[in-house]
Design a protein around this motif. Structure first.
Motif, PDB file in Angstrom:
ATOM      1  N   SER A 214      -2.800  -4.890  -1.783  1.00  0.00           N
ATOM      2  CA  SER A 214      -3.252  -6.015  -2.615  1.00  0.00           C
ATOM      3  C   SER A 214      -2.706  -5.883  -4.037  1.00  0.00           C
ATOM      4  O   SER A 214      -2.473  -6.888  -4.712  1.00  0.00           O
ATOM      5  CB  SER A 214      -4.780  -6.060  -2.674  1.00  0.00           C
ATOM      6  OG  SER A 214      -5.320  -6.064  -1.380  1.00  0.00           O
ATOM      7  N   LEU A 215      -2.512  -4.625  -4.457  1.00  0.00           N
ATOM      8  CA  LEU A 215      -1.987  -4.415  -5.818  1.00  0.00           C
ATOM      9  C   LEU A 215      -0.593  -5.031  -5.956  1.00  0.00           C
ATOM     10  O   LEU A 215      -0.273  -5.628  -6.980  1.00  0.00           O
ATOM     11  CB  LEU A 215      -1.939  -2.909  -6.142  1.00  0.00           C
ATOM     12  CG  LEU A 215      -3.308  -2.232  -6.263  1.00  0.00           C
ATOM     13  CD1 LEU A 215      -3.123  -0.726  -6.440  1.00  0.00           C
ATOM     14  CD2 LEU A 215      -4.095  -2.814  -7.424  1.00  0.00           C
ATOM     15  N   LEU A 216       0.200  -4.884  -4.901  1.00  0.00           N
ATOM     16  CA  LEU A 216       1.522  -5.509  -4.913  1.00  0.00           C
ATOM     17  C   LEU A 216       1.372  -7.030  -4.927  1.00  0.00           C
ATOM     18  O   LEU A 216       2.136  -7.746  -5.585  1.00  0.00           O
ATOM     19  CB  LEU A 216       2.328  -5.054  -3.697  1.00  0.00           C
ATOM     20  CG  LEU A 216       3.769  -5.567  -3.585  1.00  0.00           C
ATOM     21  CD1 LEU A 216       4.579  -5.188  -4.832  1.00  0.00           C
ATOM     22  CD2 LEU A 216       4.448  -5.024  -2.331  1.00  0.00           C
ATOM     23  N   GLY A 217       0.360  -7.495  -4.203  1.00  0.00           N
ATOM     24  CA  GLY A 217       0.070  -8.931  -4.199  1.00  0.00           C
ATOM     25  C   GLY A 217      -0.226  -9.439  -5.595  1.00  0.00           C
ATOM     26  O   GLY A 217       0.223 -10.528  -5.990  1.00  0.00           O
ATOM     27  N   ILE A 218      -0.973  -8.637  -6.357  1.00  0.00           N
ATOM     28  CA  ILE A 218      -1.320  -9.053  -7.729  1.00  0.00           C
ATOM     29  C   ILE A 218      -0.062  -9.062  -8.611  1.00  0.00           C
ATOM     30  O   ILE A 218       0.090  -9.933  -9.468  1.00  0.00           O
ATOM     31  CB  ILE A 218      -2.423  -8.125  -8.295  1.00  0.00           C
ATOM     32  CG1 ILE A 218      -3.737  -8.429  -7.558  1.00  0.00           C
ATOM     33  CG2 ILE A 218      -2.603  -8.343  -9.795  1.00  0.00           C
ATOM     34  CD1 ILE A 218      -4.898  -7.539  -7.946  1.00  0.00           C
ATOM     35  N   VAL A 219       0.835  -8.118  -8.349  1.00  0.00           N
ATOM     36  CA  VAL A 219       2.104  -8.106  -9.110  1.00  0.00           C
ATOM     37  C   VAL A 219       2.886  -9.398  -8.836  1.00  0.00           C
ATOM     38  O   VAL A 219       3.403 -10.039  -9.764  1.00  0.00           O
ATOM     39  CB  VAL A 219       2.953  -6.868  -8.740  1.00  0.00           C
ATOM     40  CG1 VAL A 219       4.348  -6.965  -9.354  1.00  0.00           C
ATOM     41  CG2 VAL A 219       2.265  -5.593  -9.200  1.00  0.00           C
TER      42      VAL A 219
ATOM     43  N   ARG B 114      -1.665 -13.355   1.676  1.00  0.00           N
ATOM     44  CA  ARG B 114      -2.504 -13.124   2.871  1.00  0.00           C
ATOM     45  C   ARG B 114      -2.066 -11.836   3.575  1.00  0.00           C
ATOM     46  O   ARG B 114      -2.902 -11.037   4.003  1.00  0.00           O
ATOM     47  CB  ARG B 114      -2.412 -14.321   3.824  1.00  0.00           C
ATOM     48  CG  ARG B 114      -3.244 -15.483   3.315  1.00  0.00           C
ATOM     49  CD  ARG B 114      -3.271 -16.659   4.244  1.00  0.00           C
ATOM     50  NE  ARG B 114      -4.124 -17.696   3.652  1.00  0.00           N
ATOM     51  CZ  ARG B 114      -3.841 -18.973   3.643  1.00  0.00           C
ATOM     52  NH1 ARG B 114      -2.751 -19.438   4.202  1.00  0.00           N
ATOM     53  NH2 ARG B 114      -4.680 -19.832   3.075  1.00  0.00           N
ATOM     54  N   ALA B 115      -0.754 -11.658   3.649  1.00  0.00           N
ATOM     55  CA  ALA B 115      -0.245 -10.447   4.313  1.00  0.00           C
ATOM     56  C   ALA B 115      -0.608  -9.202   3.499  1.00  0.00           C
ATOM     57  O   ALA B 115      -1.109  -8.214   4.045  1.00  0.00           O
ATOM     58  CB  ALA B 115       1.267 -10.561   4.475  1.00  0.00           C
ATOM     59  N   LEU B 116      -0.383  -9.254   2.191  1.00  0.00           N
ATOM     60  CA  LEU B 116      -0.602  -8.066   1.350  1.00  0.00           C
ATOM     61  C   LEU B 116      -2.087  -7.727   1.219  1.00  0.00           C
ATOM     62  O   LEU B 116      -2.472  -6.550   1.251  1.00  0.00           O
ATOM     63  CB  LEU B 116       0.019  -8.287  -0.031  1.00  0.00           C
ATOM     64  CG  LEU B 116       1.570  -8.275  -0.041  1.00  0.00           C
ATOM     65  CD1 LEU B 116       2.114  -8.801  -1.366  1.00  0.00           C
ATOM     66  CD2 LEU B 116       2.092  -6.872   0.224  1.00  0.00           C
ATOM     67  N   PHE B 117      -2.937  -8.744   1.095  1.00  0.00           N
ATOM     68  CA  PHE B 117      -4.374  -8.451   0.995  1.00  0.00           C
ATOM     69  C   PHE B 117      -4.923  -7.930   2.322  1.00  0.00           C
ATOM     70  O   PHE B 117      -5.981  -7.325   2.376  1.00  0.00           O
ATOM     71  CB  PHE B 117      -5.147  -9.693   0.527  1.00  0.00           C
ATOM     72  CG  PHE B 117      -5.206  -9.810  -0.970  1.00  0.00           C
ATOM     73  CD1 PHE B 117      -6.238  -9.204  -1.689  1.00  0.00           C
ATOM     74  CD2 PHE B 117      -4.236 -10.488  -1.679  1.00  0.00           C
ATOM     75  CE1 PHE B 117      -6.294  -9.284  -3.072  1.00  0.00           C
ATOM     76  CE2 PHE B 117      -4.276 -10.581  -3.069  1.00  0.00           C
ATOM     77  CZ  PHE B 117      -5.310  -9.979  -3.767  1.00  0.00           C
TER      78      PHE B 117
ATOM     79  N   HIS C 258      -6.912  -4.424   0.549  1.00  0.00           N
ATOM     80  CA  HIS C 258      -6.228  -3.183   0.887  1.00  0.00           C
ATOM     81  C   HIS C 258      -5.371  -2.750  -0.287  1.00  0.00           C
ATOM     82  O   HIS C 258      -5.199  -3.489  -1.253  1.00  0.00           O
ATOM     83  CB  HIS C 258      -5.380  -3.368   2.143  1.00  0.00           C
ATOM     84  CG  HIS C 258      -6.192  -3.590   3.365  1.00  0.00           C
ATOM     85  ND1 HIS C 258      -6.802  -4.806   3.641  1.00  0.00           N
ATOM     86  CD2 HIS C 258      -6.534  -2.761   4.391  1.00  0.00           C
ATOM     87  CE1 HIS C 258      -7.466  -4.718   4.771  1.00  0.00           C
ATOM     88  NE2 HIS C 258      -7.324  -3.482   5.261  1.00  0.00           N
ATOM     89  N   ALA C 259      -4.800  -1.559  -0.164  1.00  0.00           N
ATOM     90  CA  ALA C 259      -3.973  -1.025  -1.274  1.00  0.00           C
ATOM     91  C   ALA C 259      -2.803  -1.946  -1.592  1.00  0.00           C
ATOM     92  O   ALA C 259      -2.411  -2.099  -2.745  1.00  0.00           O
ATOM     93  CB  ALA C 259      -3.473   0.369  -0.913  1.00  0.00           C
TER      94      ALA C 259
END
Lengths: 292, 311
Positions: free
Chosen positions: A177-182, A254-257, A174-175
């Protein structure tokens, strides 16, 4: 062997001379006065130094991007060989299981990649390249901060590859996920910095580095709930998992993705920031202690 | 003890112009507090290295220490090529590491290229080139990349760094290896690359720590021809340690011998040999003879591991 004796360093008395009557000149040294360079080297600044180091570290990766894949062999093995077993045992179906499992694998790739990155410094220490860098005007702290910041690139690259590989099998990023990558990048910088600090402590003893790295890596991995859920874990294990910063990162990923930027994401962000702060602090202190 | 070298030469120079040279006691005992300029040298000869009472002690265990360098004085004038000799464990590399700001001295002071190594290490590093004992280039890096990075480390612009890298690759016959990984280079090529890395910013003072160790005679001769040619072109000062006494004899204008942490001789190679000939039966002593006469024949490896570990 034949050597040619160089022109001796001799004074030419025929040249005009100006007498000095003082015993010793105490003229203040300036860079321009002492430097016989074609240009006068100027102080470069911390950001310039950090970028110089980071670019140096990234060059081998840019020249041979395929090495990125070698660095994530274990996570890919887990994805390919452990994932199908998990699908069977979870009973949730392939897509739902991957939605739970893939973020953990991405964190695993960060864990394997950044915790071993100190080996590069270890090699530079062993060969003499690190010493050579220490004799340049680069600030000491930039030598580890630049190396640690370089970890952002492989972390992002590996996360993108794993997502790309998993998506055809039902994984749905999901969108958020970008925060997850950060968060992964921030955590990777901290863990990478700790790996460099360990390499500096190990110095000429690579076995010390690998022994400590392996001893820390697997408990962190298993106690994060990365591979299997810890819901039914014994009490002591739950306590240890709660003390493991990786647990919060895995939960956040897991939450962010899955598209949920809630409390888990916040705890993960805090864990990542703390890891980055501690890692960079320890590494900078280490290199400043190692050499002025 | 033999002390003269540049000092003896200095006296000759001052005699030419009839200027009294302010020297206290034995040769080399210069009244130089800050060491920017040597007394009576008419402002023409600057001291690139001026160390006073430089000492370094290592803690080897809770109860023992080793004095690797015991309060030495060093004076190297601009443009000199000085060979710093001594048996293993004599303190040569420790001295070099202090002068290059890699290691803080326990006591004493030193200025290098005019800057204090303790209070101004950044400026020292900006002015010197350093070729250590190991491979200075990262093994996973490409040859040209490392040279460009080295230029950037000194604040040289990207375009100028690339130009300088190409210039040095050509000068040191490494153009064909420009895009190779450092790990694929031969021993001689790696050493030439190390020298190139030390010269990227055109330093006025180059430290060479056993630059030719491990090289075959062809590569040694080749390496030295490059170094000497570059020195001829730039007039840089060179301070080198070596175990190859033939190199020191043939190339250095001054030879300093260190043993057990102290400088025990400082003269030209010819001066040292003449001195030995005068006080021995040897008609034509070599620098090897001088070295063994000064430092004895016992092996000196005993405390090196402890010092290395502590360093």
């Amino acid at each position: 062997m034949h050597f040619t004796r160089p022109k001796p360093f001799l004074f030419d008395p025929s040249e005009s001379l100006t007498m000095s009557t003082t015993t010793v000149s105490t003229a203040t040294a300036t860079r321009a006065e002492h430097s016989p360079l074609a240009w006068t080297p100027q102080p470069t600044g911390f950001i310039h130094d950090v970028l110089t180091v980071a670019i140096r570290e990234l060059r081998p990766l840019i020249r041979e991007p395929f090495t990125l894949v070698f660095g994530m062999m274990q996570p890919l093995f887990f994805l390919g060989l452990f994932g199908p077993l998990l699908v069977r045992t979870s009973g949730l179906g392939e897509a739902a299981t991957l939605q739970w499992f893939v973020p953990g694998i991405i964190v695993m790739s960060v864990l394997f990649g950044t915790s071993t990155t100190g080996a590069n410094l270890l090699q530079d220490i062993t060969t003499g390249a690190h010493e050579r860098m220490l004799v340049t005007p680069l600030s000491r702290s930039s030598l580890v901060v630049g190396r640690a910041l370089k970890e952002i690139v492989p972390v992002i690259g590996q996360a993108v590859i794993i997502v790309a590989v998993s998506t055809p099998f039902g994984f749905e990023p999901h969108a958020a996920s970008l925060l997850g990558i950060v968060l992964l990048a921030v955590f990777g910088v901290g863990l990478g910095a700790l790996s460099y600090a360990l390499a500096m402590v190990a110095g000429d003893n690579p076995y010390v580095f690998w022994m400590v790295q392996q001893s820390v890596l697997f408990p962190l991995l298993l106690l994060s709930g990365m591979l299997l859920p810890l819901d039914d874990a014994p009490g002591w294990m739950t306590v240890l998992a709660d003390l493991n910063p990786l647990t919060y990162l895995v939960d956040a990923e897991r939450a962010l993705f899955a598209g949920n930027a809630g409390a888990d994401a916040l705890y993960g962000a805090i864990a990542s920031a703390v890891m980055a702060g501690i890692g960079l602090g320890v590494a900078v202190k280490g290199i400043n202690k190692e050499a002025r | 003890m033999r002390f003269s070298g540049i000092w003896r030469e200095t006296r000759a120079r001052t005699a030419v112009v009839g200027e009294a040279w302010v020297v206290n006691g034995r040769n080399g005992d210069v009244r130089a507090d800050s060491g920017q300029y040597l007394a009576g040298m008419l402002g023409r000869v600057r001291l690139m290295i001026n160390a006073q009472g430089l000492a370094r002690t290592f803690q080897t265990s809770n109860y023992s220490t080793v004095e690797a360098v015991r309060g030495i004085d060093l004076h190297v004038a601009e443009g000199e090529l000085v060979a710093f000799l001594g048996p293993n464990g004599a303190g040569k590399s420790t001295t070099l590491r202090m002068l290059t700001t890699l290691l803080p001295p326990t006591s004493g002071t030193a200025t290098v290229a005019g800057f204090d190594i303790a209070s101004d290490p950044g400026e020292v590093r900006r002015c010197i080139g350093y070729v250590g004992q190991g491979d200075g280039a990262g093994h996973m890096q490409r040859v040209r990349d490392e040279l460009i990075t080295q230029g950037r480390c000194y604040g040289i612009g990207a375009a100028e760094s690339r130009h300088r890298a190409d210039e040095l690759l050509e000068q040191l016959q490494l153009t064909e290896q420009a895009n190779q990984k450092v790990m694929t280079l031969s021993g001689g090529q790696k050493r030439r690359l190390d020298v190139a890395l030390g010269l990227v910013h055109r330093p006025g003072l180059l430290f060479l720590d056993e630059p030719s160790t491990g090289l075959d005679p062809q590569n040694r001769a080749n390496l030295w021809s490059h170094i000497l040619r570059l020195r001829e072109e730039t007039g840089m000062t060179i301070f080198l340690t070596t175990h190859y006494l033939d190199e020191a004899d043939a190339m250095a204008e001054r030879v300093m011998v260190m043993d057990r942490g102290e400088v025990i001789a400082d003269d030209t190679a010819d001066g040292l040999k003449a001195d030995l000939a005068a006080r021995s039966d040897l008609a034509q002593p070599t620098l090897d003879d001088v070295f063994l006469d000064l430092t004895g024949r016992s092996l000196r490896d005993s405390f090196m591991p402890a010092v290395a570990a502590a360093a």
